[in-house]
Design a protein around this motif. Structure first.
Motif, PDB file in Angstrom:
ATOM      1  N   ASP A 355      17.530  -3.934  -8.273  1.00  0.00           N
ATOM      2  CA  ASP A 355      18.195  -3.645  -9.242  1.00  0.00           C
ATOM      3  C   ASP A 355      16.527  -3.147 -10.208  1.00  0.00           C
ATOM      4  O   ASP A 355      16.345  -2.659 -11.430  1.00  0.00           O
ATOM      5  N   THR A 356      14.797  -3.878  -9.084  1.00  0.00           N
ATOM      6  CA  THR A 356      14.328  -3.739  -9.522  1.00  0.00           C
ATOM      7  C   THR A 356      13.003  -2.442  -8.651  1.00  0.00           C
ATOM      8  O   THR A 356      12.747  -2.638  -8.027  1.00  0.00           O
ATOM      9  N   LEU A 357      11.834  -1.841  -9.988  1.00  0.00           N
ATOM     10  CA  LEU A 357      10.645  -0.992  -9.091  1.00  0.00           C
ATOM     11  C   LEU A 357       9.793  -1.537  -9.446  1.00  0.00           C
ATOM     12  O   LEU A 357       9.800  -1.735 -10.864  1.00  0.00           O
ATOM     13  N   ILE A 358       8.579  -1.903  -9.029  1.00  0.00           N
ATOM     14  CA  ILE A 358       7.656  -2.542  -9.166  1.00  0.00           C
ATOM     15  C   ILE A 358       6.229  -1.598  -8.911  1.00  0.00           C
ATOM     16  O   ILE A 358       6.051  -1.085  -7.485  1.00  0.00           O
ATOM     17  N   HIS A 359       5.514  -1.085  -9.910  1.00  0.00           N
ATOM     18  CA  HIS A 359       4.535  -0.387  -9.285  1.00  0.00           C
ATOM     19  C   HIS A 359       3.225  -1.100 -10.029  1.00  0.00           C
ATOM     20  O   HIS A 359       2.858  -1.211 -11.306  1.00  0.00           O
ATOM     21  N   VAL A 360       2.077  -0.830  -8.630  1.00  0.00           N
ATOM     22  CA  VAL A 360       1.123  -1.617  -9.003  1.00  0.00           C
ATOM     23  C   VAL A 360      -0.074  -0.200  -9.264  1.00  0.00           C
ATOM     24  O   VAL A 360       0.105  -0.101  -7.713  1.00  0.00           O
ATOM     25  N   VAL A 361      -1.335  -0.713  -9.842  1.00  0.00           N
ATOM     26  CA  VAL A 361      -2.181  -0.120 -10.093  1.00  0.00           C
ATOM     27  C   VAL A 361      -3.348  -0.215  -9.372  1.00  0.00           C
ATOM     28  O   VAL A 361      -4.249  -1.742 -10.172  1.00  0.00           O
ATOM     29  N   TYR A 362      -3.510  -0.419  -8.462  1.00  0.00           N
ATOM     30  CA  TYR A 362      -4.729  -0.900  -7.631  1.00  0.00           C
ATOM     31  C   TYR A 362      -5.828  -1.206  -7.513  1.00  0.00           C
ATOM     32  O   TYR A 362      -6.500   0.322  -7.010  1.00  0.00           O
ATOM     33  N   PRO A 363      -6.697  -2.200  -8.029  1.00  0.00           N
ATOM     34  CA  PRO A 363      -8.104  -1.440  -8.362  1.00  0.00           C
ATOM     35  C   PRO A 363      -9.046  -1.692  -6.578  1.00  0.00           C
ATOM     36  O   PRO A 363      -8.513  -2.316  -5.828  1.00  0.00           O
ATOM     37  N   ALA A 364     -10.131  -1.096  -6.616  1.00  0.00           N
ATOM     38  CA  ALA A 364     -10.426  -1.186  -4.961  1.00  0.00           C
ATOM     39  C   ALA A 364     -11.518  -2.498  -5.203  1.00  0.00           C
ATOM     40  O   ALA A 364     -11.840  -3.275  -4.134  1.00  0.00           O
ATOM     41  N   GLU A 365     -11.827  -3.386  -5.901  1.00  0.00           N
ATOM     42  CA  GLU A 365     -12.973  -4.352  -6.054  1.00  0.00           C
ATOM     43  C   GLU A 365     -11.611  -5.427  -5.412  1.00  0.00           C
ATOM     44  O   GLU A 365     -12.436  -6.373  -4.939  1.00  0.00           O
ATOM     45  N   LEU A 366     -10.801  -5.487  -5.755  1.00  0.00           N
ATOM     46  CA  LEU A 366      -9.690  -6.370  -4.990  1.00  0.00           C
ATOM     47  C   LEU A 366      -9.627  -6.667  -3.512  1.00  0.00           C
ATOM     48  O   LEU A 366     -10.496  -4.829  -2.511  1.00  0.00           O
TER      49      LEU A 366
END
Length: 442
Positions: A355-366
Motif C-alpha cells: 500500500d505504498t509508493l516510493i519515488h526516488v529522484v536518482y542522481p547521476a553521481e551514484l
C-alpha cells in the motif's frame, strides 16, 4: 478486410480453405460452422462491442459499465492515471507499475508534474507515498527582484504542491516533510549498514570501502563508551595524523589520550583487537581509501539531519501509509536515503509495503547499484518503486537500470501536429506494450 494486415488476410484465407476441404469429407462440418458463427455473433452482440484495446488499460470506472480489456479479457480494472493522450487518459493497473517505472527528463517542471501525478494516484487508491526529491539547485534571482544581487536561492520543497493534491482526499494533514539541508526535528534515523551502503554507492573505490568497513565499528564502539556522536568520531579518524596515531594504538578524545598499552586491561585489549584489521590493510591502499573518505569527512561529521540512535523511521511511515517528502542535500545524503528505503522495504514480510509508493529522484553521481537494489526490494515488498533519471543517463546508470523498469516516460520538446506533448510513454509490459505521446497534467 481492407484494414487487415497481410498476415491476418492469410490467416482468414487458410481457415476458409481448410473449411472448404473439410466439407468434402465430413457431412457434419456445415453444422459446426453454423454453431461457430452463432457463437461469434452472440459473443459480439452481448459484450464484444465493448472490448477495448487502449493505449494502456481500460480504467476501472469503464469496467463497471461493462467495458473489457482486450489484453486481459477482463473488465477494466486500471486505477492509475499516467497522462493525457489524444485519445483521452492513459491508465495502468497497479500490477503494471509494480514492474517499475522510470521518468527520464532534465526538466524540473516535468519531474514535479510527474511526481504530483503519482501522489494523486496514490491518494486516489488510498495508498501512502514516500517522495525522495532531487538535490536542490540554486535558482538565480530574476531581474527586478527586491533581493536581486544576493546569493541564489534554493527552490521550495514539493511539500506544498503535495499538500494541495492530497487536500481533496482529506489527507493534507498527513504530509510530513524532511529537509536534510536543514536540521529536522526529529532527524531521519539511519543505521551503520545505511552508511556502509551509501559509501559503496558513492563510487569511492574498493580501498575506501575496505577502510570504512573496519573503521566504522571502532568509531561506534568508542562513541557508545564515551556517549558521543559516532559520525563525528568516524570523521575525525579520517584525518591523516589521527589515523596514523590510531594505527599505532592511540587516539585522543576531548583532550584525553587513550592508548592500547596504557588504558584499563579490558579496554586496551578491545582497542588492540579493533585496530588490528586496520593495521593489516596495506599502507598504500589504506592511504588511498583514507583520501577518498576524507573528501566527505566534513559532511559526515556535520550530518545533524540524520541520527544512528533516534529519529524518524521510514518503516513506520510505510506501515502507516503516510505521505512523506524527503529532500536530500547532496549525493551522499541521497545515497543514505536510498539505502534507508531499501532497508525499510526488505525488513518485513513479502508484500508488507503493498500500500505504498516510493519515488526516488536518482542522481547521476551514484553507482546505479542502489537503484537496482531499490527496485528488487520494492518487488519483494510488493511496493510501487519508481525512479526519476536524467534524460540521458550516464553509461553506468543506464546499464544498471535499463532492464529494471517496464514503463518509461521520456521528456519531449516541442509539439507535433499542433498538439502539446511533453512526454512519451514506452511500455514493455508483456501483454500491454505500447508507445504513446502524452501531456502531463499540471
Amino acid at each position: 478486410m481492407n484494414d487487415d494486415s497481410p498476415k491476418e488476410v492469410a490467416w482468414h484465407f487458410g481457415i476458409a480453405a481448410a473449411l472448404s476441404v473439410s466439407l468434402c469429407a465430413a457431412p457434419f462440418v456445415p453444422e459446426a460452422i453454423l454453431v461457430y458463427a452463432g457463437y461469434r455473433f452472440l459473443r459480439h452482440f452481448t459484450y464484444g462491442w465493448r472490448n477495448w484495446r487502449a493505449p494502456g488499460r481500460v480504467p476501472h470506472h469503464l469496467g463497471r459499465r461493462g467495458y473489457r480489456d482486450e489484453t486481459t479479457r477482463r473488465r477494466g480494472d486500471a486505477t492509475w492515471p499516467i497522462g493525457l493522450a489524444k485519445t483521452g487518459q492513459v491508465w495502468l493497473r497497479r500490477e503494471d507499475l509494480v514492474q517499475g517505472m522510470a521518468i527520464e527528463s532534465d526538466d524540473p517542471l516535468l519531474q514535479a508534474q510527474a511526481i504530483g501525478n503519482l501522489v494523486f494516484a496514490s491518494c486516489m487508491n488510498g495508498m501512502g507515498a514516500i517522495i525522495v526529491e532531487g538535490i536542490p539547485q540554486p535558482v538565480a534571482r530574476n531581474k527586478g527582484d527586491p533581493d536581486e544581487g544576493k546569493a541564489a536561492k534554493k527552490p521550495e520543497m514539493l511539500t506544498r504542491q503535495i499538500s494541495q493534491i492530497a487536500q481533496p482526499f482529506g489527507r493534507d494533514t498527513e504530509v510530513y516533510s524532511i529537509d536534510l539541508d536543514a536540521v529536522p526535528q526529529p532527524p531521519l534515523r539511519v543505521a551503520a549498514s545505511t552508511l556502509t551502503a551509501a559509501i559503496a554507492d558513492m563510487r569511492l573505490g574498493p580501498e575506501a570501502e575496505a577502510l570504512h568497513a573496519e573503521l566504522l565499528p571502532l568509531a561506534m564502539a568508542i562513541a557508545t563508551r564515551r556517549e558521543k556522536n559516532p559520525l563525528e568520531i568516524y570523521a575525525a579518524f579520517l584525518d591523516e595524523v589521527a589515523l596514523d596515531r590510531l594505527i599505532k594504538g592511540k587516539y585522543e578524545i576531548e583532550g584525553h589520550e587513550v592508548a592500547a598499552d596504557e588504558d584499563a586491561p579490558a579496554e586496551g585489549a578491545a582497542l588492540r583487537k579493533a585496530i588490528k584489521p586496520i593495521q593489516n590493510l596495506p599502507d598504500d591502499k589504506r592511504e588511498v581509501g583514507r583520501k577518498a573518505l576524507a573528501a566527505h569527512a566534513a559532511e559526515i561529521a556535520g550530518l545533524k539531519s540524520v541520527s544512528m540512535t533516534e529519529g524518524f523511521e521510514l518503516r513506520s511511515a510505510i506501515s502507516a501509509r503516510g505521505i512523506v517528502c524527503i529532500r536530500p542535500s547532496s549525493p551522499l545524503t541521497t545515497a543514505l536515503v536510498v539505502a534507508r528505503c531499501v532497508e525499510a522495504l526488505v525488513e518485513g514480510k513479502p508484500g508488507h509495503a503493498a500500500d505504498t509508493l516510493i519515488h526516488v529522484v536518482y542522481p547521476a553521481e551514484l553507482s546505479g547499484k542502489s537503484a537496482r537494489r531499490f527496485r528488487a526490494a520494492a518487488v519483494q515488498a510488493g511496493s510501487i518503486g519508481t525512479l526519476s533519471l536524467p534524460a540521458r543517463p550516464p553509461g553506468h546508470i543506464y546499464k544498471a537500470v535499463r532492464k529494471i523498469t517496464a514503463v518509461r516516460i521520456q521528456a519531449r520538446t516541442g509539439s507535433r501536429n499542433g498538439a502539446a506533448e511533453n512526454a512519451k510513454v514506452i511500455s514493455t509490459i508483456k501483454d500491454c506494450s505500447f508507445t504513446v505521446d502524452i501531456e502531463m497534467p499540471a
